[in-house]
Design a protein around this motif. Structure first.
Motif, PDB file in Angstrom:
ATOM      1  N   THR A   1       0.839  -1.201   0.000  1.00 56.06           N
ATOM      2  CA  THR A   1       0.000   0.000   0.000  1.00 56.06           C
ATOM      3  C   THR A   1       0.875   1.253   0.000  1.00 56.06           C
ATOM      4  OG1 THR A   1      -1.617   1.251   1.261  1.00 56.06           O
ATOM      5  CG2 THR A   1      -0.076  -0.065   2.525  1.00 56.06           C
ATOM      6  N   ASP A   2       0.331   2.316  -0.591  1.00 50.57           N
ATOM      7  CA  ASP A   2       1.025   3.596  -0.447  1.00 50.57           C
ATOM      8  C   ASP A   2       0.238   4.498   0.492  1.00 50.57           C
ATOM      9  OD1 ASP A   2      -1.159   4.276  -1.917  1.00 50.57           O
ATOM     10  OD2 ASP A   2      -0.068   4.912  -3.698  1.00 50.57           O
ATOM     11  N   GLY A   3      -0.708   3.872   1.236  1.00 51.87           N
ATOM     12  CA  GLY A   3      -1.598   4.679   2.069  1.00 51.87           C
ATOM     13  C   GLY A   3      -1.252   4.678   3.545  1.00 51.87           C
ATOM     14  N   ILE A   4      -0.063   4.228   3.916  1.00 55.78           N
ATOM     15  CA  ILE A   4       0.334   4.265   5.330  1.00 55.78           C
ATOM     16  C   ILE A   4       0.506   5.733   5.755  1.00 55.78           C
ATOM     17  CG2 ILE A   4       2.119   3.600   6.991  1.00 55.78           C
ATOM     18  CD1 ILE A   4       0.947   1.129   5.983  1.00 55.78           C
ATOM     19  N   GLU A   5       0.000   6.032   6.943  1.00 60.85           N
ATOM     20  CA  GLU A   5       0.189   7.406   7.418  1.00 60.85           C
ATOM     21  C   GLU A   5       1.021   7.409   8.676  1.00 60.85           C
ATOM     22  OE1 GLU A   5      -3.663   9.398   7.755  1.00 60.85           O
ATOM     23  OE2 GLU A   5      -4.294   8.091   6.097  1.00 60.85           O
ATOM     24  N   TRP A   6       1.857   8.397   8.794  1.00 61.53           N
ATOM     25  CA  TRP A   6       2.645   8.562  10.000  1.00 61.53           C
ATOM     26  C   TRP A   6       2.890  10.039  10.220  1.00 61.53           C
ATOM     27  CZ3 TRP A   6       4.626   6.709   5.393  1.00 61.53           C
ATOM     28  CH2 TRP A   6       5.648   7.455   4.805  1.00 61.53           C
ATOM     29  N   GLU A   7       3.419  10.343  11.369  1.00 57.46           N
ATOM     30  CA  GLU A   7       3.618  11.751  11.698  1.00 57.46           C
ATOM     31  C   GLU A   7       4.713  12.337  10.809  1.00 57.46           C
ATOM     32  OE1 GLU A   7       3.825  12.346  16.038  1.00 57.46           O
ATOM     33  OE2 GLU A   7       4.824  14.217  15.489  1.00 57.46           O
ATOM     34  N   GLY A   8       4.418  13.461  10.222  1.00 58.55           N
ATOM     35  CA  GLY A   8       5.433  14.131   9.417  1.00 58.55           C
ATOM     36  C   GLY A   8       5.519  13.600   8.008  1.00 58.55           C
TER      37      GLY A   8
ATOM     38  N   ASP B   1       5.071  13.444   4.111  1.00 60.65           N
ATOM     39  CA  ASP B   1       4.850  14.356   2.995  1.00 60.65           C
ATOM     40  C   ASP B   1       3.623  13.860   2.234  1.00 60.65           C
ATOM     41  OD1 ASP B   1       4.846  15.739   0.656  1.00 60.65           O
ATOM     42  OD2 ASP B   1       6.861  15.135   0.019  1.00 60.65           O
ATOM     43  N   PRO B   2       2.591  14.692   2.053  1.00 61.59           N
ATOM     44  CA  PRO B   2       1.347  14.188   1.435  1.00 61.59           C
ATOM     45  C   PRO B   2       1.559  13.633   0.027  1.00 61.59           C
ATOM     46  CG  PRO B   2       1.200  16.549   1.968  1.00 61.59           C
ATOM     47  CD  PRO B   2       2.518  16.086   2.478  1.00 61.59           C
ATOM     48  N   ASN B   3       2.620  14.064  -0.655  1.00 62.25           N
ATOM     49  CA  ASN B   3       2.852  13.557  -2.001  1.00 62.25           C
ATOM     50  C   ASN B   3       3.662  12.262  -2.021  1.00 62.25           C
ATOM     51  OD1 ASN B   3       1.515  15.625  -3.322  1.00 62.25           O
ATOM     52  ND2 ASN B   3       3.292  16.973  -3.078  1.00 62.25           N
ATOM     53  N   ASP B   4       4.091  11.825  -0.859  1.00 66.03           N
ATOM     54  CA  ASP B   4       4.926  10.629  -0.787  1.00 66.03           C
ATOM     55  C   ASP B   4       4.100   9.395  -1.133  1.00 66.03           C
ATOM     56  OD1 ASP B   4       6.576   8.570  -0.140  1.00 66.03           O
ATOM     57  OD2 ASP B   4       7.341   9.488   1.697  1.00 66.03           O
ATOM     58  N   LYS B   5       4.523   8.690  -2.162  1.00 67.80           N
ATOM     59  CA  LYS B   5       3.765   7.506  -2.574  1.00 67.80           C
ATOM     60  C   LYS B   5       4.586   6.227  -2.386  1.00 67.80           C
ATOM     61  CE  LYS B   5       0.112   9.427  -4.855  1.00 67.80           C
ATOM     62  NZ  LYS B   5      -1.268   9.070  -4.920  1.00 67.80           N
ATOM     63  N   THR B   6       5.434   6.202  -1.392  1.00 65.77           N
ATOM     64  CA  THR B   6       6.248   5.021  -1.174  1.00 65.77           C
ATOM     65  C   THR B   6       5.358   3.820  -0.861  1.00 65.77           C
ATOM     66  OG1 THR B   6       7.814   6.500  -0.143  1.00 65.77           O
ATOM     67  CG2 THR B   6       8.231   4.145   0.092  1.00 65.77           C
ATOM     68  N   LEU B   7       5.688   2.708  -1.504  1.00 66.50           N
ATOM     69  CA  LEU B   7       4.926   1.484  -1.251  1.00 66.50           C
ATOM     70  C   LEU B   7       5.515   0.752  -0.048  1.00 66.50           C
ATOM     71  CD1 LEU B   7       4.314  -0.157  -4.732  1.00 66.50           C
ATOM     72  CD2 LEU B   7       2.602   0.731  -3.159  1.00 66.50           C
ATOM     73  N   PHE B   8       4.642   0.322   0.856  1.00 65.91           N
ATOM     74  CA  PHE B   8       5.079  -0.505   1.989  1.00 65.91           C
ATOM     75  C   PHE B   8       4.468  -1.885   1.854  1.00 65.91           C
ATOM     76  CE2 PHE B   8       5.592   3.795   3.496  1.00 65.91           C
ATOM     77  CZ  PHE B   8       6.749   3.751   4.253  1.00 65.91           C
ATOM     78  N   GLU B   9       5.275  -2.916   2.061  1.00 63.04           N
ATOM     79  CA  GLU B   9       4.763  -4.284   2.027  1.00 63.04           C
ATOM     80  C   GLU B   9       4.154  -4.605   3.390  1.00 63.04           C
ATOM     81  OE1 GLU B   9       4.854  -6.291  -0.633  1.00 63.04           O
ATOM     82  OE2 GLU B   9       5.859  -4.733  -1.831  1.00 63.04           O
ATOM     83  N   ARG B  10       2.982  -5.261   3.366  1.00 67.56           N
ATOM     84  CA  ARG B  10       2.335  -5.622   4.620  1.00 67.56           C
ATOM     85  C   ARG B  10       2.559  -7.102   4.917  1.00 67.56           C
ATOM     86  NH1 ARG B  10      -2.686  -3.360   2.133  1.00 67.56           N
ATOM     87  NH2 ARG B  10      -3.153  -1.332   3.075  1.00 67.56           N
ATOM     88  N   ILE B  11       2.927  -7.396   6.151  1.00 68.11           N
ATOM     89  CA  ILE B  11       2.879  -8.781   6.630  1.00 68.11           C
ATOM     90  C   ILE B  11       2.181  -8.745   7.989  1.00 68.11           C
ATOM     91  CG2 ILE B  11       4.183 -10.804   7.397  1.00 68.11           C
ATOM     92  CD1 ILE B  11       6.451 -10.014   5.618  1.00 68.11           C
ATOM     93  N   TYR B  12       1.225  -9.645   8.190  1.00 68.77           N
ATOM     94  CA  TYR B  12       0.607  -9.735   9.512  1.00 68.77           C
ATOM     95  C   TYR B  12       1.202 -10.930  10.242  1.00 68.77           C
ATOM     96  CZ  TYR B  12      -2.740  -6.297   7.920  1.00 68.77           C
ATOM     97  OH  TYR B  12      -3.318  -5.141   7.448  1.00 68.77           O
TER      98      TYR B  12
ATOM     99  N   GLN C   1       6.470   5.253  17.852  1.00 67.42           N
ATOM    100  CA  GLN C   1       5.742   6.033  16.847  1.00 67.42           C
ATOM    101  C   GLN C   1       4.421   5.349  16.523  1.00 67.42           C
ATOM    102  OE1 GLN C   1       6.531   8.899  15.508  1.00 67.42           O
ATOM    103  NE2 GLN C   1       8.744   9.148  15.820  1.00 67.42           N
ATOM    104  N   ILE C   2       3.458   6.159  16.129  1.00 66.45           N
ATOM    105  CA  ILE C   2       2.156   5.605  15.741  1.00 66.45           C
ATOM    106  C   ILE C   2       2.050   5.681  14.222  1.00 66.45           C
ATOM    107  CG2 ILE C   2      -0.340   5.865  15.926  1.00 66.45           C
ATOM    108  CD1 ILE C   2       0.932   5.088  18.550  1.00 66.45           C
ATOM    109  N   ILE C   3       1.695   4.561  13.563  1.00 66.53           N
ATOM    110  CA  ILE C   3       1.414   4.623  12.131  1.00 66.53           C
ATOM    111  C   ILE C   3      -0.020   4.172  11.909  1.00 66.53           C
ATOM    112  CG2 ILE C   3       3.810   4.306  11.398  1.00 66.53           C
ATOM    113  CD1 ILE C   3       3.243   1.404  10.955  1.00 66.53           C
ATOM    114  N   LYS C   4      -0.639   4.720  10.857  1.00 71.28           N
ATOM    115  CA  LYS C   4      -2.042   4.400  10.591  1.00 71.28           C
ATOM    116  C   LYS C   4      -2.159   3.676   9.253  1.00 71.28           C
ATOM    117  CE  LYS C   4      -5.610   7.349  11.311  1.00 71.28           C
ATOM    118  NZ  LYS C   4      -6.203   8.713  11.444  1.00 71.28           N
TER     119      LYS C   4
END
Lengths: 869, 108
Positions: free
Chosen positions: A581-588, A590-601, A650-653
């Motif tokens: 997803t490129d929709g991870i949110e964290w403090e600080g 950049d709204p234009n940042d589209k970095t992809l993060f891989e999810r593992i549960y 840190q909190i990520i959403k």
């Protein structure tokens, strides 16, 4: 008495059509008539009469006596050519072997590569309406670059169907390898080869049905279409059509009617499925998906006839934007089905090749191998031309024209090419299964296909002419006077053209050796790359059947029995990507940042189980910290991408859930070992739906077999309906190298062949050079030349072109391999030693080959070579 | 099998081959026809007929010598075979038989 000659032109014209055996008497009678005419008429009139009389012979009674005789004479000559060719070959068995064998090798290699390339071009070209079928792609601009990918939203296909008049039909299609259990009587089969598609799939594509009607198979959602061989597997000899199959087990499953039996899919398609289930069935249970943001299916579109794709793409471009309220920048475009396999790489939004690049390289490689083999023939036959010079001279003296000599030598080379072609036909026939396995394709020789024979014979003719034309022109140009007077032609054996050809041969050889070195080093480099986790004794198991339900008891018992050290359930095997997803949110952020993060549960202790190195904070531990169900562990790349100085706490959403970071692990390879490490986030077990896999670290105190045996027992207990399946992580990891392994084998094979062919040629040439200079060597020895100096001199003469080859082709090989490497983000640098090393290898080989001949010549007693003249 | 017939031109050529003996070749025959029968004849027609007769086995051929007049080219000398001779005789007799049907008055 008037003296006048009959017109020559008329006689020549007569010779064109008059049969040979009648020619002389007719000519004589005409001349006699002319002589007598001269007495009665003027010269001009006699000549005219001569012409007229001659032309009168152009009549069926004469012409029809032509045919059989002319054919006979040229056939006579032809058999003579063949006879001489056979004798020449038998007289020089060594050279003939080199010529034949290297041509056969070249043709074989070319044939393999050609079959492969031809096969590639047939992929999905058999669909009747292929020119109107397109695949939908998404295009989005992110971080200044345009990215394209071919998975689209499920809702795209129905929307296209409803709102665009140019669309004949549009379907969603997925084949993600979901596991299904098929039950029929006592028979239980687990299959992952299923596909979901909309109802018009089978009318859009040309996959013929044996039973059922493509237009109506999916009228009822509770239906399934299966292939012939799957039907046989499930139903045996019974009729499958119209029967019911049960999918799943107990009350969870459902019964589907077989509404169609497909002919097995051809091998040359990129669609792979054994059964197909309509989307309407999925939607019956899960409801219609209308969310444009979830791109997870392929969409195929068939346009109506005459619809211009350019203007249609213009219309469809903003389809996402018009249907979503939030400002989604995805653009949709259609790309032809016929280009799906070979041309589906996009760079910054523009098509930029794809698989075709490899195919082109293979084509070049094949042609190179063929040319190298032809060069052998050219070099050996021109070098040895002196041997044939007397024959050429005598033939010319007895009346052969140059054309007929060219014909003769071409005959010889074509004959040789035919012999080589026969050998390679056998070689291709025997070797094709191995080659097919190597490149993972299903190649066949189509003996019953006329094109196969036409192609094969024209290939042989082309090779024969390619290899034979220069020697033929060269040999047929000899002046008989010079040769019969005893003047030799180029006894030194030197020739510019020959040297140039040797340079080309060895240039190709050096390029291939460089590629072998580089590919080999790259593989070693990547294989030795630190994966970041411990592959040893690590096993993963998919949750099938009731394993998911019984996971806790299964896990506890495994730990109790000492079969495992640590067990973690996750959403995905550690060797696979599952979701990003490129929709991870964290403090600080950049709204234009589209970095992809891989999810593992994961539920617990994943770092321990998989052997990840925790470099900050800690691993998840639910027993001690119950809040770890919403914990997150980042890898270094993720920390870097988020720009945290201190990530802990840190909190990520993600998807509206807040996760707190408790630890950082060292980077590990999730997808491809050739790529840079992706940012990965390990999420806790707050949600239960993602879990699908158990990772089990086997106990080091028990042997692997013992532990697996315990697992098998427990699996039978907790998951009785499904077969026991597991996979070692190191095996799964090794599969990532399969493609490169094929590249490696092909480069090794190709360079081996090239060196073999070029080496054979070099052997032949150096043997001949030594033969020609045998007297010179004798005199040098008599005058006091040492064995060493003579060997040096002779070897140097053969090696010089090879040094040129190294100098000319070495830098090119370097550039080519840099280009190849640039497709792997994780790669070696070629370094300065590769080229010299490859050069040394080839020079060493060349010296080895030539010295076998030169030393023998240098050692020989000069008496033997000088005593006779 | 029905008896083979010869055309008028074929008969002339066959007769000339029988008559000219060692001098029976294309150009000579053509010349004979022209001088004796006062009839324009083309060389190629003579040749084609000769070959046809040879095919039928009525004449046979061999190479003879060349002369200056013909640029040193060899001649093909034709000789009549027994069947050719038989054919010629049969035809002549048939002619004579037919001739007898004509009322003698007109000659006298």
């Amino acid at each position: 008495m008037m003296k006048a000659n009959p017109p020559r032109g008329a006689l020549r014209m007569l010779s064109w059509f008059c049969p040979g055996h009648l020619y002389e008497e007719i000519e004589g009678d005409l001349i006699q008539q002319f002589s007598r005419d001269l007495k009665r008429f003027t010269k001009g009139r006699s000549r005219r009469r001569f012409y007229w009389n001659m032309i009168r012979f152009f009549r069926p009674g004469i012409l029809l006596r032509n045919k059989p005789t002319t054919r006979l004479t040229s056939l006579d000559m032809f058999t003579n050519y063949l006879k001489v060719a056979f004798r020449v070959m038998l007289r020089n068995k060594g050279y003939s072997f080199i010529n034949l064998f290297s041509l056969a090798l070249g043709i074989t290699a070319f044939a393999f590569l050609f079959l492969w390339i031809q096969n590639e071009f047939t992929y999905d070209q058999f669909h009747a309406d292929k020119d109107r079928i397109y695949k939908a792609w998404n295009r989005v601009e992110a971080n200044g670059k345009i990215n394209c990918w071919d998975v689209t939203a499920r809702v795209l296909a129905p929307t296209l169907n409803e709102e665009y008049s140019g669309v004949e039909s549009a379907v969603s299609y997925t084949a993600w390898g979901e596991q299904h259990l098929f039950v029929r009587g006592d028979k239980r089969l687990i299959k992952t080869s299923g596909a979901y598609a909309d109802s018009t799939f089978l009318t859009m594509f040309s996959f013929p049905l044996i039973k059922g009607d493509a237009r109506t198979v999916f009228q009822n959602p509770q239906s399934i279409v299966i292939t012939e061989s799957f039907a046989r597997e499930l139903f045996g000899d019974e009729e499958a059509f119209g029967e019911n199959v049960y999918i799943g087990e107990g009350g969870d499953g459902l019964s589907l009617t077989v509404t169609g039996v497909l002919k097995d899919l051809p091998h040359n398609t990129d669609f792979h499925f054994e059964y197909m289930i309509p989307y309407s069935l999925v939607e019956k249970f899960n409801g219609k998906e209308v969310y444009w943001g979830n791109n997870s299916v392929y969409t195929f579109v068939k346009l109506k006839e005459g619809v211009d794709i350019g203007s249609f793409n213009e219309q469809v471009k903003n389809i996402v934007k018009t249907h979503t309220k939030d400002n989604d920048e995805h653009e949709v475009f259609l790309y032809p089905l016929t280009k799906m396999r070979l041309y589906s790489k996009f760079e910054n939004g523009v098509p930029s090749g794809g698989r075709i690049e490899i195919i082109r390289l293979m084509g070049i490689l094949g042609v190179c191998l063929l040319v190298i083999a032809c060069i052998n023939f050219i070099n050996l036959s021109t070098a040895r031309a002196q041997r044939r010079s007397k024959e050429v001279a005598v033939r010319k003296v007895t009346g052969a024209f140059r054309n007929s000599l060219v014909g003769q030598f071409l005959c010889e080379s074509i004959l040789l090419a035919f012999g080589a072609g026969m050998l390679s036909l056998i070689a291709v026939y025997l070797g094709l299964p191995f080659f097919s396995r190597l490149i993972n394709e299903n190649l066949t020789l189509q003996f019953s296909n006329l094109n196969f024979w036409i192609g094969g014979i024209s290939l042989i003719l082309i090779v024969g002419i390619l290899a034979g034309s220069y020697p033929a022109l060269y040999l047929s140009a000899f002046k008989p006077v010079k040769i019969l007077k005893g003047m030799a032609i180029s006894t030194s054996g030197k020739s510019l053209i020959r040297s140039v050809l040797v340079v080309i041969q060895f240039g190709v050889a050096i390029s291939l050796i460089v590629s072998v070195f580089v590919v080999q080093r790259q593989i070693n480099y990547v294989q030795n790359r630190d994966t970041g986790y411990d592959k040893k004794n690590l096993v993963y198991q998919y949750f099938t059947g009731t394993l998911r339900k019984n996971y806790e008891s299964y896990k506890n018992e495994l730990l109790q029995l000492g079969a495992a050290e640590s067990i973690t359930k996750t959403s995905t095997p550690i060797t696979n990507r599952w979701s990003n997803t490129d929709g991870i949110e964290w403090e600080g952020k950049d709204p234009n940042d589209k970095t992809l993060f891989e999810r593992i549960y994961e539920d617990n202790h994943f770092a321990t189980t998989a052997g990840l190195t925790v470099i900050r904070g800690r691993d998840m531990d639910l027993e001690k910290f119950p809040t770890d169900s919403t914990a997150a562990v980042l890898n270094e790349a993720a920390v870097k991408a988020m720009g945290f100085a201190d990530p802990i706490g840190q909190i990520i959403k993600d998807n509206g859930i807040e996760w707190h970071v408790i630890g950082v692990v060292k980077d590990f390879i999730l997808t491809s070992p050739f790529n840079k490490v992706e940012p990965v986030i390990l999420f806790g077990c707050k949600q239960s739906w993602p879990f699908a896999v158990a990772h089990i670290k086997l106990s080091s105190s028990k042997s692997t077999q013992e532990s697996i045996a315990i697992m098998a027992d427990l699996a039978k207990k907790y998951n009785p309906d499904y077969p026991f399946e597991y996979e070692f992580v190191d095996v799964a990891y090794a599969r990532k190298f399969a493609n490169l392994e094929a590249t490696r084998m092909i480069t090794i094979l190709a360079s081996f062949l090239t060196i073999l062919i070029a080496g054979l040629g070099l052997l032949g040439l150096s043997t001949y050079l030594v033969e020609v200079r045998v007297k010179e060597i004798g005199i040098r020895k008599v005058m006091g030349g040492s064995v060493l100096s003579i060997t040096n001199m002779l070897t140097w003469a053969s090696i010089r072109p090879i040094l040129f080859a190294v100098l000319i082709f070495g830098p090119q090989a370097w550039f080519a391999m840099n280009w190849w490497l640039s497709s792997y983000p994780y790669r070696i640098s070629i370094g300065i030693f590769t080229i010299p090393l490859a050069a040394l290898t080839i020079i060493f080989l060349a010296v080895l080959i030539t010295t076998t001949q030169t030393i023998r010549a240098a050692k020989a007693n000069p008496v033997n070579s000088l005593r006779s003249e | 099998m029905a008896k083979e017939f010869l055309g008028e031109f074929e008969e002339i050529i066959l007769t000339l081959v029988a008559g000219l003996q060692e001098d029976a070749y294309g150009a000579a025959i053509a010349e004979e026809i022209e001088t004796r029968l006062k009839r324009e004849v083309n060389l190629s027609a003579v040749h084609v007929t000769l070959y046809r007769l040879e095919d039928k086995g009525l004449i046979k051929s061999k190479f003879g010598g060349g002369t200056n007049e013909r640029g040193g080219r060899k001649k093909r000398i034709f000789t009549i075979t027994n069947s050719g001779l038989a054919m010629l005789k049969a035809m002549k007799e048939a002619r004579v038989d037919l001739w007898k049907l004509v009322p003698q008055l007109q000659i006298a």
